[in-house]
Motif scaffolding. Structure first.
Motif, PDB file in Angstrom:
ATOM      1  N   GLU A  69       0.833  -1.207   0.000  1.00  0.00           N
ATOM      2  CA  GLU A  69       0.000   0.000   0.000  1.00  0.00           C
ATOM      3  C   GLU A  69       0.865   1.255   0.000  1.00  0.00           C
ATOM      4  O   GLU A  69       0.543   2.245  -0.680  1.00  0.00           O
ATOM      5  CB  GLU A  69      -0.937  -0.008   1.207  1.00  0.00           C
ATOM      6  CG  GLU A  69      -1.981   1.096   1.201  1.00  0.00           C
ATOM      7  CD  GLU A  69      -2.987   0.977   0.082  1.00  0.00           C
ATOM      8  OE1 GLU A  69      -3.612   2.011  -0.236  1.00  0.00           O
ATOM      9  OE2 GLU A  69      -3.155  -0.126  -0.495  1.00  0.00           O
ATOM     10  N   GLN A  73       0.810   4.077  -2.869  1.00  0.00           N
ATOM     11  CA  GLN A  73       0.538   5.478  -2.567  1.00  0.00           C
ATOM     12  C   GLN A  73       1.661   6.389  -3.055  1.00  0.00           C
ATOM     13  O   GLN A  73       1.422   7.499  -3.531  1.00  0.00           O
ATOM     14  CB  GLN A  73       0.327   5.653  -1.064  1.00  0.00           C
ATOM     15  CG  GLN A  73      -0.917   4.980  -0.512  1.00  0.00           C
ATOM     16  CD  GLN A  73      -2.177   5.800  -0.717  1.00  0.00           C
ATOM     17  OE1 GLN A  73      -2.121   6.980  -1.017  1.00  0.00           O
ATOM     18  NE2 GLN A  73      -3.316   5.149  -0.555  1.00  0.00           N
ATOM     19  N   LYS A  77       1.315   9.552  -6.473  1.00  0.00           N
ATOM     20  CA  LYS A  77       1.552  11.005  -6.444  1.00  0.00           C
ATOM     21  C   LYS A  77       1.580  11.611  -7.848  1.00  0.00           C
ATOM     22  O   LYS A  77       1.035  12.695  -8.074  1.00  0.00           O
ATOM     23  CB  LYS A  77       2.858  11.322  -5.712  1.00  0.00           C
ATOM     24  CG  LYS A  77       3.121  12.827  -5.585  1.00  0.00           C
ATOM     25  CD  LYS A  77       3.971  13.138  -4.399  1.00  0.00           C
ATOM     26  CE  LYS A  77       4.058  14.623  -4.156  1.00  0.00           C
ATOM     27  NZ  LYS A  77       4.650  14.960  -2.864  1.00  0.00           N
ATOM     28  N   THR A 181      -0.863  12.323  -1.332  1.00  0.00           N
ATOM     29  CA  THR A 181      -1.171  10.907  -1.125  1.00  0.00           C
ATOM     30  C   THR A 181      -1.004  10.520   0.346  1.00  0.00           C
ATOM     31  O   THR A 181      -0.493  11.297   1.156  1.00  0.00           O
ATOM     32  CB  THR A 181      -0.230  10.017  -1.951  1.00  0.00           C
ATOM     33  OG1 THR A 181       1.092  10.103  -1.398  1.00  0.00           O
ATOM     34  CG2 THR A 181      -0.209  10.437  -3.420  1.00  0.00           C
ATOM     35  N   GLY A 182      -1.393   9.293   0.646  1.00  0.00           N
ATOM     36  CA  GLY A 182      -1.186   8.764   1.990  1.00  0.00           C
ATOM     37  C   GLY A 182       0.278   8.675   2.347  1.00  0.00           C
ATOM     38  O   GLY A 182       0.654   8.857   3.517  1.00  0.00           O
ATOM     39  N   SER A 212      -8.864   5.828   2.464  1.00  0.00           N
ATOM     40  CA  SER A 212      -7.673   4.998   2.277  1.00  0.00           C
ATOM     41  C   SER A 212      -6.398   5.823   2.398  1.00  0.00           C
ATOM     42  O   SER A 212      -5.354   5.319   2.803  1.00  0.00           O
ATOM     43  CB  SER A 212      -7.721   4.313   0.902  1.00  0.00           C
ATOM     44  OG  SER A 212      -7.852   5.256  -0.136  1.00  0.00           O
ATOM     45  N   THR A 213      -6.487   7.111   2.085  1.00  0.00           N
ATOM     46  CA  THR A 213      -5.339   8.008   2.214  1.00  0.00           C
ATOM     47  C   THR A 213      -4.921   8.181   3.674  1.00  0.00           C
ATOM     48  O   THR A 213      -3.781   8.513   3.967  1.00  0.00           O
ATOM     49  CB  THR A 213      -5.674   9.386   1.608  1.00  0.00           C
ATOM     50  OG1 THR A 213      -6.101   9.208   0.257  1.00  0.00           O
ATOM     51  CG2 THR A 213      -4.468  10.314   1.611  1.00  0.00           C
ATOM     52  N   THR A 235     -10.068  -0.499   3.263  1.00  0.00           N
ATOM     53  CA  THR A 235      -8.611  -0.618   3.128  1.00  0.00           C
ATOM     54  C   THR A 235      -8.036  -1.408   4.292  1.00  0.00           C
ATOM     55  O   THR A 235      -7.160  -2.264   4.099  1.00  0.00           O
ATOM     56  CB  THR A 235      -7.967   0.778   3.050  1.00  0.00           C
ATOM     57  OG1 THR A 235      -8.519   1.487   1.932  1.00  0.00           O
ATOM     58  CG2 THR A 235      -6.454   0.679   2.876  1.00  0.00           C
TER      59      THR A 235
END
Length: 266
Positions: A69, A73, A77, A181-182, A212-213, A235
Motif C-alpha cells: 500500500e 501510494q 503522487k 497521497t497517503g 484509504s489516504t 482498506t
C-alpha cells in the motif's frame, strides 16, 4: 476490554472527516464563478485524473500488505499531480481572489459535534494538526475563524497552497508543501511526531481520518480513529488490519460513526 487514554495530541484529516462532503469541488467552483467563460470545463480536469488513475492502477494487483500500500501510494503522487499540473498549465486559478475562496466557506457542511470536541481540545491547549490533501487552507481557515479559532502554536493547518500576491492567486502552487497521497501524509506525520517529542509528548497521539489516504498515517500514531463510512475500513480489511467498532477494545484502530463518541477522550 481496554479503554483508550486521553488525547494528548491529535492529527486530523479535513475532507469527509470534519466535513460532510469533499470540498475540493468548492475550490474549483470559485474559479468558475470568477471566470465563467474559462474554455475547459471542470470535467476536463477530472478526466485527466481518472484516465491516469486507471492506467496506474492497471499495473497493480491486489494489495494486501502495508508495504504494498505504501508503494502504491508513493506512485500515486504522479497521478494526483497530473490534474494539478493541468490546471496550473491552463491557469485555471490565475486572478482568482482569496475572498472568492473564503466566500465558498458558507457552503461547507461540518459534521455534527465536531466543534464541540474541537473546542475542548483547543481550550485545553492540546496540539491539533489538521493535515489535508486539499488544494488550499483558505476555506478551512475562514471556517475556523468564523467559529472563533485562530491558528497558533497549538493549532496548525498543513495542506497544499496556491501562490498568492496581494490577495490574488497567481495560478501557481507553492512547492514547499506537497501533500497528495497517503505516503505524503506518512512523511508529515513522522515530522509531527518528532516535534511532539520535543514538547515531551511521547504517547497519546491520535490520527482521525475517513479514507484509504488516512490508513497509512494513522498506523504511524499511537491510535487511529476512522470516522464514518469512507474507504478506510475497506482498506483496513484488505490489508488484514484489525480494528474495533467503537472506542472500546484492544486494537489501536477504532471505527466510530460520529464525533460525539470521542467525548470521553477529551
Amino acid at each position: 476490554m481496554s479503554s483508550l487514554p486521553k488525547i494528548k495530541a491529535i492529527v486530523l484529516d479535513w475532507d469527509d472527516t470534519i466535513t460532510n462532503k469533499d470540498t475540493i469541488s468548492l475550490v474549483a467552483e470559485a474559479a468558475y464563478l470568477t471566470k465563467p467563460e474559462f474554455p475547459q470545463p471542470w470535467s476536463h480536469f477530472s478526466e485527466v485524473y481518472y484516465s491516469n488513475y486507471k492506467l496506474y492502477t492497471s499495473n497493480w494487483g491486489e494489495r494486501t500488505t502495508f508495504k504494498d500500500e505504501l508503494e502504491f501510494q508513493k506512485g500515486l503522487k504522479q497521478v494526483e499531480l497530473s490534474s494539478v499540473n493541468e490546471y496550473v498549465g491552463l491557469q485555471l486559478f490565475k486572478d482568482i481572489s482569496t475572498k472568492s475562496l473564503e466566500d465558498q466557506s458558507s457552503k461547507v457542511e461540518i459534521k455534527p459535534n465536531f466543534f464541540q470536541i474541537f473546542q475542548k481540545l483547543y481550550d485545553n491547549k492540546i496540539p491539533i494538526i489538521l493535515l489535508s490533501c486539499n488544494w488550499t487552507s483558505i476555506i478551512m481557515d475562514k471556517i475556523f475563524k468564523d467559529h472563533g479559532f485562530e491558528q497558533h502554536e497549538h493549532f496548525k493547518i498543513i495542506t497544499n497552497e496556491f501562490e498568492v500576491e496581494q490577495g490574488i492567486l497567481t495560478g501557481q502552487v507553492l512547492e514547499n508543501v506537497s501533500i497528495r497521497t497517503g505516503a505524503d501524509k506518512v512523511e508529515h506525520v513522522h515530522k509531527i511526531l518528532q516535534d511532539l517529542r520535543k514538547l515531551g509528548i511521547n504517547d497519546g497521539v491520535y490520527y482521525i481520518g475517513d479514507s484509504s489516504t488516512d490508513v497509512l498515517p494513522m498506523l504511524e500514531t499511537d491510535y487511529g480513529i476512522v470516522i464514518g463510512d469512507g474507504s478506510a475500513t475497506k482498506t483496513l480489511q484488505r490489508l488484514n488490519i484489525n480494528y474495533d467498532e467503537g472506542i472500546k477494545g484492544d486494537s489501536k484502530i477504532k471505527h466510530i460513526k460520529n464525533w460525539n463518541e470521542l467525548n470521553e477522550l477529551v
